[in-house]
Motif scaffolding. Structure first.
Motif, PDB file in Angstrom:
ATOM      1  N   THR A  67      12.587  31.370  32.197  1.00 53.24           N
ATOM      2  CA  THR A  67      12.875  32.341  31.140  1.00 53.24           C
ATOM      3  C   THR A  67      13.889  31.774  30.159  1.00 53.24           C
ATOM      4  OG1 THR A  67      12.471  34.205  32.630  1.00 53.24           O
ATOM      5  CG2 THR A  67      13.733  34.663  30.633  1.00 53.24           C
ATOM      6  N   PRO A  68      13.496  31.530  28.909  1.00 48.25           N
ATOM      7  CA  PRO A  68      14.448  31.057  27.907  1.00 48.25           C
ATOM      8  C   PRO A  68      15.228  32.225  27.311  1.00 48.25           C
ATOM      9  CG  PRO A  68      12.266  31.187  26.944  1.00 48.25           C
ATOM     10  CD  PRO A  68      12.128  31.602  28.389  1.00 48.25           C
ATOM     11  N   ILE A  69      16.496  31.991  27.006  1.00 53.53           N
ATOM     12  CA  ILE A  69      17.336  32.978  26.326  1.00 53.53           C
ATOM     13  C   ILE A  69      18.045  32.268  25.183  1.00 53.53           C
ATOM     14  CG2 ILE A  69      19.239  34.618  26.546  1.00 53.53           C
ATOM     15  CD1 ILE A  69      18.541  34.861  29.506  1.00 53.53           C
ATOM     16  N   LEU A  70      17.919  32.796  23.980  1.00 52.55           N
ATOM     17  CA  LEU A  70      18.537  32.194  22.801  1.00 52.55           C
ATOM     18  C   LEU A  70      19.907  32.798  22.543  1.00 52.55           C
ATOM     19  CD1 LEU A  70      15.447  32.014  20.420  1.00 52.55           C
ATOM     20  CD2 LEU A  70      16.665  30.071  21.415  1.00 52.55           C
ATOM     21  N   PRO A 126      14.661  36.976  24.608  1.00 51.27           N
ATOM     22  CA  PRO A 126      15.962  37.643  24.644  1.00 51.27           C
ATOM     23  C   PRO A 126      16.970  36.884  23.784  1.00 51.27           C
ATOM     24  CG  PRO A 126      15.061  37.454  26.856  1.00 51.27           C
ATOM     25  CD  PRO A 126      14.174  36.633  25.965  1.00 51.27           C
ATOM     26  N   LEU A 127      17.747  37.632  22.995  1.00 50.18           N
ATOM     27  CA  LEU A 127      18.740  37.041  22.098  1.00 50.18           C
ATOM     28  C   LEU A 127      20.122  37.586  22.426  1.00 50.18           C
ATOM     29  CD1 LEU A 127      19.496  35.420  19.445  1.00 50.18           C
ATOM     30  CD2 LEU A 127      19.209  37.620  18.268  1.00 50.18           C
ATOM     31  N   ASN A 133      22.716  43.841  29.466  1.00 50.92           N
ATOM     32  CA  ASN A 133      21.956  44.805  28.672  1.00 50.92           C
ATOM     33  C   ASN A 133      20.621  44.246  28.194  1.00 50.92           C
ATOM     34  OD1 ASN A 133      23.965  46.835  28.774  1.00 50.92           O
ATOM     35  ND2 ASN A 133      25.126  45.788  27.183  1.00 50.92           N
ATOM     36  N   GLN A 134      20.620  42.970  27.803  1.00 52.43           N
ATOM     37  CA  GLN A 134      19.427  42.372  27.207  1.00 52.43           C
ATOM     38  C   GLN A 134      18.441  41.813  28.238  1.00 52.43           C
ATOM     39  OE1 GLN A 134      18.638  42.346  23.949  1.00 52.43           O
ATOM     40  NE2 GLN A 134      20.470  43.532  23.497  1.00 52.43           N
ATOM     41  N   VAL A 135      18.975  41.412  29.393  1.00 52.61           N
ATOM     42  CA  VAL A 135      18.124  40.785  30.430  1.00 52.61           C
ATOM     43  C   VAL A 135      18.386  41.518  31.754  1.00 52.61           C
ATOM     44  CG1 VAL A 135      17.371  38.592  31.411  1.00 52.61           C
ATOM     45  CG2 VAL A 135      18.519  38.608  29.192  1.00 52.61           C
TER      46      VAL A 135
END
Length: 245
Positions: free
Chosen positions: A134-137, A173-174, A235-237
């Protein structure tokens, strides 16, 4: 019958416990604001140098961020391939570039925000997903540069904008560290924020004069950025939230 039911319940609890403790790796790729630091650079810290303190023991942080690297040089030097070869299904990749991509005077590092920089971010994302990771920027943390109005001046131009666009385009996800750190540093103000960056009277063999560095973080600053990042991650992931302390 009661004995069988009891054994079934115990087995179920043990199975759930094992599932919760499954280990994953978090790979960090980026520049000096993320990177591990040598002892002679103390008290300079990258924020991914301390982020393992915010995860439980089921998460292993593998920090591949390196001083001076851009998205281009990280690929060209084979550093991305090393990470890619190590990725396993269920792992995560934290991606933060931009500080060095904007150095137009250096052809080995410079990228165009809505051209080669965007292409490189897409490469990190798509190739991570091909490995079932899973990439997260992450957008870049702010530099401590206050304007005459007492507020931070933008120093990253279109690079954070390009990162946000790639995140939206590819549904990644950012974590918008530029905005989060901008609010934090602005609230601290010009003088107090020096403690979070490398404003120090400590001298070493490498740094023979006091440092007034508005890009790199102190130990305290790195911990605060790691705190901001992991709070946003919760919150985002959501799938990472239960792995945070």
């Amino acid at each position: 019958m009661k004995k069988i039911l009891f054994l079934f319940c115990v087995t179920s609890i043990l199975f759930v416990g094992c599932e919760q403790e499954k280990e994953i790796a978090v790979f960090c790729i980026g520049d000096s604001t993320m990177a591990n630091k040598a002892a002679e650079a103390y008290p300079e810290h990258g924020w991914c140098m301390v982020i393992d303190e915010y995860f439980n023991s089921s998460v292993k942080v593998k920090n591949h961020a390196k001083n001076g690297r851009s998205s281009k040089s990280f690929i060209d030097e084979g550093r991305w391939q090393t990470v890619l070869d190590s990725l396993q299904p269920g792992d995560y990749v934290f991606i933060q570039f931009g500080h060095n991509d904007q150095k137009a005077y250096d052809s080995t590092r410079y990228t165009v925000p809505f051209g080669s920089y965007t292409d490189n971010l897409r490469k990190f994302v798509t190739e991570s997903r091909e490995k079932k990771a899973t990439p997260i920027l992450f957008t870049s943390i702010v530099r401590r540069k206050f304007g005459a109005n007492g507020q931070l001046s933008d120093t990253h131009g279109d690079y954070p904008v390009a990162t946000r666009k790639v995140a939206a385009e590819l549904n990644v996800p950012l974590i918008d560290l530029q905005k989060l750190t901008e609010e934090w540093v602005n609230n601290l103000g010009d003088e107090a924020s020096k403690e979070m960056y490398m404003w120090t009277n400590i001298t070493t063999e490498r740094f023979k004069e006091p440092r007034t560095d508005d890009t790199h973080l102190s130990d305290q600053g790195a911990h605060k950025v790691a705190e901001l990042a992991t709070t946003a991650l919760a919150n985002q992931v959501p799938e990472l939230a239960h792995k945070l302390k």
